[in-house]
Design a protein around this motif. Structure first.
Motif, mmCIF file in Angstrom:
data_model
loop_
_atom_site.group_PDB
_atom_site.id
_atom_site.type_symbol
_atom_site.label_atom_id
_atom_site.label_comp_id
_atom_site.label_asym_id
_atom_site.label_seq_id
_atom_site.Cartn_x
_atom_site.Cartn_y
_atom_site.Cartn_z
ATOM 1 N N ASP A 47 16.464 47.236 -6.209
ATOM 2 C CA ASP A 47 15.744 46.607 -7.324
ATOM 3 C C ASP A 47 15.119 45.288 -6.890
ATOM 4 O O ASP A 47 13.984 44.965 -7.271
ATOM 5 C CB ASP A 47 16.694 46.353 -8.496
ATOM 6 C CG ASP A 47 17.107 47.630 -9.205
ATOM 7 O OD1 ASP A 47 16.438 48.668 -9.010
ATOM 8 O OD2 ASP A 47 18.099 47.588 -9.962
ATOM 9 N N ARG B 278 12.291 61.727 -14.868
ATOM 10 C CA ARG B 278 13.183 62.022 -15.991
ATOM 11 C C ARG B 278 12.576 61.399 -17.229
ATOM 12 O O ARG B 278 12.330 60.193 -17.269
ATOM 13 C CB ARG B 278 14.575 61.463 -15.713
ATOM 14 C CG ARG B 278 15.613 61.833 -16.739
ATOM 15 C CD ARG B 278 16.979 61.318 -16.319
ATOM 16 N NE ARG B 278 17.481 62.030 -15.151
ATOM 17 C CZ ARG B 278 18.282 61.502 -14.238
ATOM 18 N NH1 ARG B 278 18.620 60.230 -14.330
ATOM 19 N NH2 ARG B 278 18.732 62.220 -13.223
ATOM 20 N N SER C 237 9.564 57.209 -23.219
ATOM 21 C CA SER C 237 9.884 56.426 -22.029
ATOM 22 C C SER C 237 10.357 57.363 -20.929
ATOM 23 O O SER C 237 10.723 58.510 -21.185
ATOM 24 C CB SER C 237 10.956 55.371 -22.329
ATOM 25 O OG SER C 237 12.169 56.006 -22.669
ATOM 26 N N GLU D 152 11.644 57.618 -16.397
ATOM 27 C CA GLU D 152 11.863 57.057 -15.070
ATOM 28 C C GLU D 152 10.815 57.688 -14.168
ATOM 29 O O GLU D 152 10.688 58.918 -14.127
ATOM 30 C CB GLU D 152 13.271 57.393 -14.589
ATOM 31 C CG GLU D 152 13.707 56.624 -13.360
ATOM 32 C CD GLU D 152 15.182 56.845 -13.059
ATOM 33 O OE1 GLU D 152 15.882 55.853 -12.816
ATOM 34 O OE2 GLU D 152 15.623 58.004 -13.066
ATOM 35 N N ILE E 294 11.132 53.458 -7.711
ATOM 36 C CA ILE E 294 11.600 54.181 -8.894
ATOM 37 C C ILE E 294 11.845 53.157 -9.976
ATOM 38 O O ILE E 294 12.584 52.188 -9.772
ATOM 39 C CB ILE E 294 12.888 54.969 -8.598
ATOM 40 C CG1 ILE E 294 12.621 56.053 -7.545
ATOM 41 C CG2 ILE E 294 13.435 55.608 -9.873
ATOM 42 C CD1 ILE E 294 13.875 56.782 -7.091
ATOM 43 N N ALA E 295 11.198 53.329 -11.134
ATOM 44 C CA ALA E 295 11.300 52.313 -12.180
ATOM 45 C C ALA E 295 11.069 52.933 -13.550
ATOM 46 O O ALA E 295 10.698 54.101 -13.681
ATOM 47 C CB ALA E 295 10.274 51.200 -11.927
ATOM 48 N N LYS E 296 11.291 52.135 -14.571
ATOM 49 C CA LYS E 296 11.082 52.561 -15.945
ATOM 50 C C LYS E 296 9.592 52.538 -16.279
ATOM 51 O O LYS E 296 8.833 51.727 -15.756
ATOM 52 C CB LYS E 296 11.838 51.658 -16.919
ATOM 53 C CG LYS E 296 13.351 51.702 -16.768
ATOM 54 C CD LYS E 296 13.900 53.064 -17.178
ATOM 55 C CE LYS E 296 15.422 53.077 -17.121
ATOM 56 N NZ LYS E 296 15.976 54.409 -17.464
ATOM 57 N N CYS E 297 9.210 53.444 -17.182
ATOM 58 C CA CYS E 297 7.823 53.488 -17.637
ATOM 59 C C CYS E 297 7.808 53.761 -19.129
ATOM 60 O O CYS E 297 8.546 54.627 -19.626
ATOM 61 C CB CYS E 297 7.058 54.583 -16.893
ATOM 62 S SG CYS E 297 5.338 54.766 -17.407
ATOM 63 N N THR F 94 8.745 47.212 -14.318
ATOM 64 C CA THR F 94 8.402 48.095 -15.433
ATOM 65 C C THR F 94 6.931 48.485 -15.360
ATOM 66 O O THR F 94 6.068 47.646 -15.073
ATOM 67 C CB THR F 94 8.673 47.417 -16.788
ATOM 68 O OG1 THR F 94 10.010 46.914 -16.803
ATOM 69 C CG2 THR F 94 8.492 48.395 -17.936
#
Length: 480
Positions: free
Chosen positions: A395, A416, A421, A423, A432-435, A469
């Protein structure tokens, strides 16, 4: 990318997780005395075996050295494992410290070792051209790759050469194999076939790694899992299965276990495969389906991520006298014990001592039996810490690498999705991050397509919080 001046090391993570900076003097003194005294116990001289090690480039804590040959109608594997029992007196300062640490923690700017480096990178490491004490396994397999016999004994060994995965892979791709690994490709492929037939769940996810960028900072890389990685792992797994069988037959030991996935999890995975457009005939089980997927395909990558749900609940199960309630590892579809990485993992030393005693027809040492009940808790805590530290480092580097790119757009694969929302995986740089599915004008679908490729915009790269993000944007925005 971030320069070292802007945030070059991982001191903040070390402080946050209160990672030890050094070993106590009493531990260092005891380790030094152990090295000076030399390895304990009677040993056979196996220095004539042309063993080699296969590890990541630059590794110094070399746990394993192998020789894989074919003799008539069988495969013979000589597998030497670093023998920490030769250097760690039970109940001493060193023993107490490694039981507190549990395992080596790996950070990009330096490890937090389980043992003092005088042992882990010196006297106990199977470095090339050095005589070292080892627990030497001899594993015999039939022509079709099935294990037929296993035995382990204390020995002196000498590795002939230190190889790395890329070197071995280049050899194989070029049509040659190191003489000490001559039979590894054939045995490795057979063992992989047996794994699929057993129902072992293999997730061919690439490794997200951190390395120096050559300019004082860090960069992210993606290392796909190669055939050589899989073959090397199969030798280790074969040894661990043999060890587990010995322990269960004797009624004493410590296993690596995983409960079977619930039926609902498999049904959920089938629905996921359907939504990703992956054909899954009813006659094909999970292991066979996953083994046949191309990991370079985005829909396969997404299904591999979804399949991690099948591998939850791994633990260590110690037993002495009573049969363990759970003895199998569902992910491997076999009984299994950790015995091949004692330089880096505490439990392996104890498992090795159990097997050495059983093969020598001797009682399992009292100090081993006394420690067995504590090992599952120690290893669970250290596994959890190792996972948190690894994720924090990734991270951190993701935030450093992307700090100057807020507002830019990228292609991403949805790994996923949960409603609006998800990943996501951005291939370049590999993040690899949140979207979020931000759609102020209302002309985007409500959900993000799992396994699909979408256009995303970086909206946050906070190095202090270690948060990255993205938000989904209209594809037209980058075509216009």
């Amino acid at each position: 990318m971030v320069s070292r001046a802007a945030g070059p090391d991982f001191g903040g993570i070390r402080a946050e997780f209160e990672l030890p900076v050094r070993f106590p003097e009493s531990v260092l003194d005891e380790a030094a005395r152990a090295v000076a005294a030399g390895p304990l116990g009677d040993r056979v001289d196996a220095t004539d075996l042309p063993l080699v090690t296969v590890d990541p480039p630059g590794a110094k804590d070399l746990d394993q050295a192998m020789l894989v040959t074919r003799s008539g109608d069988e495969f013979v594997v000589h597998y030497a494992i670093a023998d920490l029992g030769a250097f760690v007196p039970p109940g001493g300062a060193l023993d107490r410290e490694v039981r507190r640490r549990g395992q080596t923690l790996y950070l990009p700017d330096g490890n937090v070792p389980l043992h003092p480096t005088v042992l882990s990178e010196g006297a106990a490491s199977l470095l090339p051209d050095q005589v070292r004490p080892a627990a030497l396994w001899t594993l015999r397999c039939s022509a079709d790759g099935e294990l037929t016999s296993a035995h382990v004994r204390r020995a002196l060994v000498r590795s002939r050469e230190r190889l790395d995965y890329e070197t071995v892979r280049a050899m194989v791709d070029g049509g040659t194999v190191h003489p000490s690994l001559a039979a590894l490709p054939a045995l490795g492929r057979l063992r992989r076939e047996h794994a699929v037939a057993r129902g072992a769940v293999e997730l061919a996810l690439p490794d997200q790694e951190v390395e120096p960028d050559g300019r004082g900072g860090w960069r992210l890389t993606l290392r796909p899992r190669s055939e050589v990685d899989a073959w090397n792992a199969e030798v280790s797994l074969l040894t661990g299965m043999a060890a587990a069988s010995m322990m269960l037959s004797a009624g004493v030991g410590v296993l690596r276990t995983l409960p079977a996935a619930q039926d609902g999890a498999v049904r959920w995975l089938r629905r996921s495969a359907h939504s990703l457009g992956i054909e899954w005939p009813r006659s094909v089980d999970v292991a066979e389906l996953l083994s046949g997927l191309d990991p370079s395909r985005p829909e396969a990558l997404a299904l591999f991520m979804d399949a991690t749900r099948l591998l939850r609940g791994a633990a260590y199960t110690a037993f002495d006298g009573a049969e363990p309630e759970l003895s199998t590892h569902a992910g491997l579809a076999a009984e299994y014990a950790h015995v091949t990485a004692p330089l880096r993992r505490l439990v392996d030393r104890y498992g090795t001592e159990v097997c050495l005693a059983l093969c020598a027809d001797e009682p399992v040492p009292a100090w081993v039996r006394e420690a067995l009940p504590e090992l599952p808790g120690v290893m669970a805590a250290s596994d959890a810490l190792a996972g948190r530290v690894e994720r924090a480092c990734l991270d951190q580097v993701e935030a450093w690498v992307l700090a100057e790119r807020v507002g830019q757009e990228f292609d991403a694969v949805v790994l996923r999705a949960e409603g609006a929302s998800a990943e996501v995986f951005v291939p370049d740089p590999p993040v690899i991050a949140k979207c979020a599915n931000e759609d102020p004008v209302g002309d985007l679908p409500d959900d993000l397509p799992e396994g699909g490729t979408v256009r995303v915009r970086l909206v946050r790269a906070d190095a202090k919080a270690r948060k990255v993000t993205f938000e989904r944007v209209k594809e037209a925005s980058f075509r216009e």
